[in-house]
Write an enzyme that holds these catalytic residues in place. Structure first.
Site, PDB file in Angstrom:
ATOM      1  N   SER A 177       0.812  -1.215   0.000  1.00 38.56           N
ATOM      2  CA  SER A 177       0.000   0.000   0.000  1.00 38.56           C
ATOM      3  C   SER A 177       0.847   1.268   0.000  1.00 38.56           C
ATOM      4  O   SER A 177       0.337   2.359  -0.273  1.00 38.56           O
ATOM      5  CB  SER A 177      -0.933   0.010   1.218  1.00 38.56           C
ATOM      6  OG  SER A 177      -1.881  -1.030   1.145  1.00 38.56           O
TER       7      SER A 177
ATOM      8  N   GLY B 183      -4.540  -1.978  -0.626  1.00 37.60           N
ATOM      9  CA  GLY B 183      -3.783  -1.687  -1.832  1.00 37.60           C
ATOM     10  C   GLY B 183      -3.548  -0.198  -1.990  1.00 37.60           C
ATOM     11  O   GLY B 183      -4.139   0.617  -1.277  1.00 37.60           O
TER      12      GLY B 183
ATOM     13  N   GLY C 140      -3.010   3.642  -4.143  1.00 36.47           N
ATOM     14  CA  GLY C 140      -3.611   4.448  -5.192  1.00 36.47           C
ATOM     15  C   GLY C 140      -4.999   4.966  -4.858  1.00 36.47           C
ATOM     16  O   GLY C 140      -5.516   4.809  -3.755  1.00 36.47           O
TER      17      GLY C 140
ATOM     18  N   CYS D  68      -9.250  -1.959   4.083  1.00 34.41           N
ATOM     19  CA  CYS D  68      -8.554  -0.784   3.545  1.00 34.41           C
ATOM     20  C   CYS D  68      -9.045  -0.443   2.131  1.00 34.41           C
ATOM     21  O   CYS D  68     -10.126   0.086   1.979  1.00 34.41           O
ATOM     22  CB  CYS D  68      -7.042  -1.007   3.615  1.00 34.41           C
ATOM     23  SG  CYS D  68      -6.089   0.532   3.559  1.00 34.41           S
ATOM     24  N   PHE D  69      -8.272  -0.726   1.097  1.00 31.22           N
ATOM     25  CA  PHE D  69      -8.738  -0.490  -0.263  1.00 31.22           C
ATOM     26  C   PHE D  69     -10.040  -1.246  -0.499  1.00 31.22           C
ATOM     27  O   PHE D  69     -10.944  -0.761  -1.180  1.00 31.22           O
ATOM     28  CB  PHE D  69      -7.659  -0.949  -1.253  1.00 31.22           C
ATOM     29  CG  PHE D  69      -7.704  -0.280  -2.604  1.00 31.22           C
ATOM     30  CD1 PHE D  69      -7.356   1.051  -2.748  1.00 31.22           C
ATOM     31  CD2 PHE D  69      -8.066  -0.985  -3.734  1.00 31.22           C
ATOM     32  CE1 PHE D  69      -7.374   1.667  -3.993  1.00 31.22           C
ATOM     33  CE2 PHE D  69      -8.089  -0.384  -4.973  1.00 31.22           C
ATOM     34  CZ  PHE D  69      -7.743   0.943  -5.116  1.00 31.22           C
TER      35      PHE D  69
ATOM     36  N   GLN E  42     -12.918   0.783   0.610  1.00 31.15           N
ATOM     37  CA  GLN E  42     -13.257   1.818  -0.364  1.00 31.15           C
ATOM     38  C   GLN E  42     -13.981   1.231  -1.574  1.00 31.15           C
ATOM     39  O   GLN E  42     -14.900   1.850  -2.128  1.00 31.15           O
ATOM     40  CB  GLN E  42     -11.983   2.549  -0.776  1.00 31.15           C
ATOM     41  CG  GLN E  42     -11.317   3.283   0.382  1.00 31.15           C
ATOM     42  CD  GLN E  42      -9.842   3.555   0.166  1.00 31.15           C
ATOM     43  OE1 GLN E  42      -9.298   3.298  -0.908  1.00 31.15           O
ATOM     44  NE2 GLN E  42      -9.178   4.061   1.189  1.00 31.15           N
TER      45      GLN E  42
ATOM     46  N   ASN F 110      -3.090   2.575   7.237  1.00 35.31           N
ATOM     47  CA  ASN F 110      -2.283   3.079   6.132  1.00 35.31           C
ATOM     48  C   ASN F 110      -3.223   3.449   5.007  1.00 35.31           C
ATOM     49  O   ASN F 110      -3.471   2.660   4.093  1.00 35.31           O
ATOM     50  CB  ASN F 110      -1.262   2.036   5.657  1.00 35.31           C
ATOM     51  CG  ASN F 110      -0.525   2.506   4.409  1.00 35.31           C
ATOM     52  OD1 ASN F 110      -0.549   3.685   4.093  1.00 35.31           O
ATOM     53  ND2 ASN F 110       0.107   1.592   3.704  1.00 35.31           N
TER      54      ASN F 110
ATOM     55  N   GLY G  29      -4.700   6.986   2.554  1.00 32.76           N
ATOM     56  CA  GLY G  29      -4.760   8.399   2.227  1.00 32.76           C
ATOM     57  C   GLY G  29      -6.078   8.797   1.604  1.00 32.76           C
ATOM     58  O   GLY G  29      -6.294   9.971   1.292  1.00 32.76           O
ATOM     59  N   PHE G  30      -6.973   7.807   1.405  1.00 31.89           N
ATOM     60  CA  PHE G  30      -8.306   8.051   0.854  1.00 31.89           C
ATOM     61  C   PHE G  30      -9.342   7.484   1.818  1.00 31.89           C
ATOM     62  O   PHE G  30      -9.025   6.630   2.653  1.00 31.89           O
ATOM     63  CB  PHE G  30      -8.452   7.392  -0.525  1.00 31.89           C
ATOM     64  CG  PHE G  30      -7.604   8.014  -1.599  1.00 31.89           C
ATOM     65  CD1 PHE G  30      -8.112   8.981  -2.447  1.00 31.89           C
ATOM     66  CD2 PHE G  30      -6.280   7.633  -1.755  1.00 31.89           C
ATOM     67  CE1 PHE G  30      -7.327   9.550  -3.427  1.00 31.89           C
ATOM     68  CE2 PHE G  30      -5.474   8.199  -2.734  1.00 31.89           C
ATOM     69  CZ  PHE G  30      -5.997   9.166  -3.576  1.00 31.89           C
TER      70      PHE G  30
ATOM     71  N   HIS H 245      -6.308  -2.096   9.554  1.00 34.38           N
ATOM     72  CA  HIS H 245      -5.646  -3.384   9.323  1.00 34.38           C
ATOM     73  C   HIS H 245      -5.741  -4.303  10.548  1.00 34.38           C
ATOM     74  O   HIS H 245      -4.891  -4.253  11.429  1.00 34.38           O
ATOM     75  CB  HIS H 245      -4.179  -3.155   8.966  1.00 34.38           C
ATOM     76  CG  HIS H 245      -3.998  -2.527   7.621  1.00 34.38           C
ATOM     77  ND1 HIS H 245      -3.864  -3.279   6.471  1.00 34.38           N
ATOM     78  CD2 HIS H 245      -3.952  -1.229   7.240  1.00 34.38           C
ATOM     79  CE1 HIS H 245      -3.728  -2.463   5.433  1.00 34.38           C
ATOM     80  NE2 HIS H 245      -3.792  -1.231   5.875  1.00 34.38           N
TER      81      HIS H 245
ATOM     82  N   GLU I 135      -5.079  -7.382  10.643  1.00 34.10           N
ATOM     83  CA  GLU I 135      -4.011  -8.396  10.666  1.00 34.10           C
ATOM     84  C   GLU I 135      -2.789  -7.890  11.421  1.00 34.10           C
ATOM     85  O   GLU I 135      -2.113  -8.652  12.109  1.00 34.10           O
ATOM     86  CB  GLU I 135      -3.631  -8.811   9.242  1.00 34.10           C
ATOM     87  CG  GLU I 135      -2.751  -7.856   8.479  1.00 34.10           C
ATOM     88  CD  GLU I 135      -3.471  -6.598   8.014  1.00 34.10           C
ATOM     89  OE1 GLU I 135      -2.788  -5.656   7.596  1.00 34.10           O
ATOM     90  OE2 GLU I 135      -4.713  -6.559   8.066  1.00 34.10           O
TER      91      GLU I 135
END
Length: 385
Positions: A60, A241, A243, A269-270, A273, A311, A313-314, A359, A361
């Site tokens: 990530s 992930g 981006g 996380c990703f 989203q 972790n 940023g979006f 996260h 994990e």
């Protein structure tokens, strides 16, 4: 965020000058750390006091220059067990006071040596507290680290930084994901089979599922619904992930197909989203994001407050104060960050699907959120019953 060709050097870099240049013109001068050369990425800060090896190998962090807020880094060296993937993904590393001599019974080499071995350009000896405050005030931004032959007049370096692409709009998950499917076997008796979509998965994630009797089939980011259901899954998982999630139309379409079949679903996380987008919510870029292993999150379903690893940023743009109607039934925000009210989890109320932004994990800790894997198991048990 694209990283240019980066050189390496076998000499001890502590005596070589290095410079960190931010896109707004702020400059920090220090010493070379790791490889010598130049690198570009989005400058972000991570507040974890431990776990730098897990951070550096987390996919990530692709195309990001990570600033360690802990003042001393590298004390435990580098071992061969704690990597979250097959390589370091950060594009650059910024530390204040690197350990002169690592000391840990598991260490095989120093952090400096590993950065150099993997051609990761870094900088040390700067005021990381001042840099972190600057990024908190101005936001994460493009940056470059330059040392050795890559150094040049400040104006030229700034121009090179400002020519780099922004993180917003960047599609990165395919470049970090596995190209071939693989299987992580269950520990002990196999109770369930899960298809895990790799958007930048960390190695500890399928391990946590395997500990619970789950055989995990890790599939490429380009997997189709046919690929997913070919493994006859009891549940489907979407990983973390890098981006901008606004670019992830393929994973959103795949998750939509999974939701239509009402297969138990879990995202991290990703993956959170992606679920947000599949439910019709938008996403947006945070000013400086959440990164570290000490972020407070409330599970609104229980009222419990957890210390969690982040972790991202979006974030997902979903209402905190009501249940939303979606094409897949009712949805609500299940978890929220207590620092800034950012959405940290979603759940559907009419079918078995949920996700979290952080996260659970957390190989380097904390482990407050490990119960979420048990919640996923409960969904699969309920569906089977």
């Amino acid at each position: 965020m694209t990283t240019s060709t980066r050189g390496s050097s076998s000499q001890r870099n502590q005596v070589l000058p290095a410079v960190l240049v931010l896109e707004d013109g702020r400059i920090f001068r220090g010493r070379a750390y790791g490889a010598v050369g130049e690198t570009f990425g989005e400058a972000v800060f991570s507040t974890g006091m431990t776990g730098y090896q897990e951070t550096l190998t987390d996919p990530s962090y692709d195309r990001q220059i990570v600033v360690a807020t802990a003042p001393q880094i590298g004390n435990t060296g580098w071992n061969d067990e704690d990597d979250e993937s097959g390589r370091i993904w950060v594009s650059g590393y910024v530390v204040r006071d690197p350990a002169r001599v690592p000391s840990n019974w598991r260490a095989k080499r120093s952090l400096d040596d590993e950065l150099e071995r993997q051609s990761v350009v870094g900088i040390s000896g700067i005021d990381t507290r001042a840099l972190t405050r600057h990024l908190r005030e101005r936001g994460s931004m493009r940056a470059g680290i330059f040392s050795g032959d890559a150094t040049a007049p400040d104006a030229e370096l700034l121009e090179r930084v400002q020519a780099q692409p922004h993180m917003k709009g960047a599609s990165l998950y395919e470049e970090v994901a596995t190209q071939e499917a693989y299987v992580v076997p269950a520990v002990g008796e196999r109770r369930f089979t899960v298809a895990a979509i790799d958007l930048g998965i960390k190695g500890m994630t399928p391990h946590r599922m395997a500990e619970r009797g789950i055989e995990v089939h890790v599939l490429p980011a380009t997997a189709t619904a046919d690929d997913v259901y070919a493994v006859a899954p009891d549940g489907v998982f979407f990983s973390n992930g890098p981006g901008d999630p606004a670019t992830a139309d393929g994973p959103v379409a795949l998750m939509t197909a999974v939701l239509e079949r009402r297969t138990p679903l879990f995202g991290i996380c990703f993956g959170n989203q992606i679920l947000g987008r599949a439910l019709g919510f938008g996403t947006y870029k945070l000013k400086y994001g959440h990164r570290g292993i000490n972020q407070p999150v409330q599970d609104r379903t229980t009222g419990k407050v957890e210390v969690t690893a982040h972790n991202h940023g979006f974030a997902v743009d979903a209402p905190l104060d009501k249940v939303s109607e979606t094409r897949f039934g009712r949805a609500e925000v299940s978890h929220v960050c207590l620092n800034d009210d950012v959405v940290e989890g979603l759940q559907l109320l009419d079918q078995p699907a949920f996700s979290v932004q952080y996260h659970p994990e957390a190989a380097a800790g904390p482990h407050d959120a490990a119960y979420l894997f048990d919640r996923f198991v409960s969904l699969m048990e309920g569906q089977r019953a």
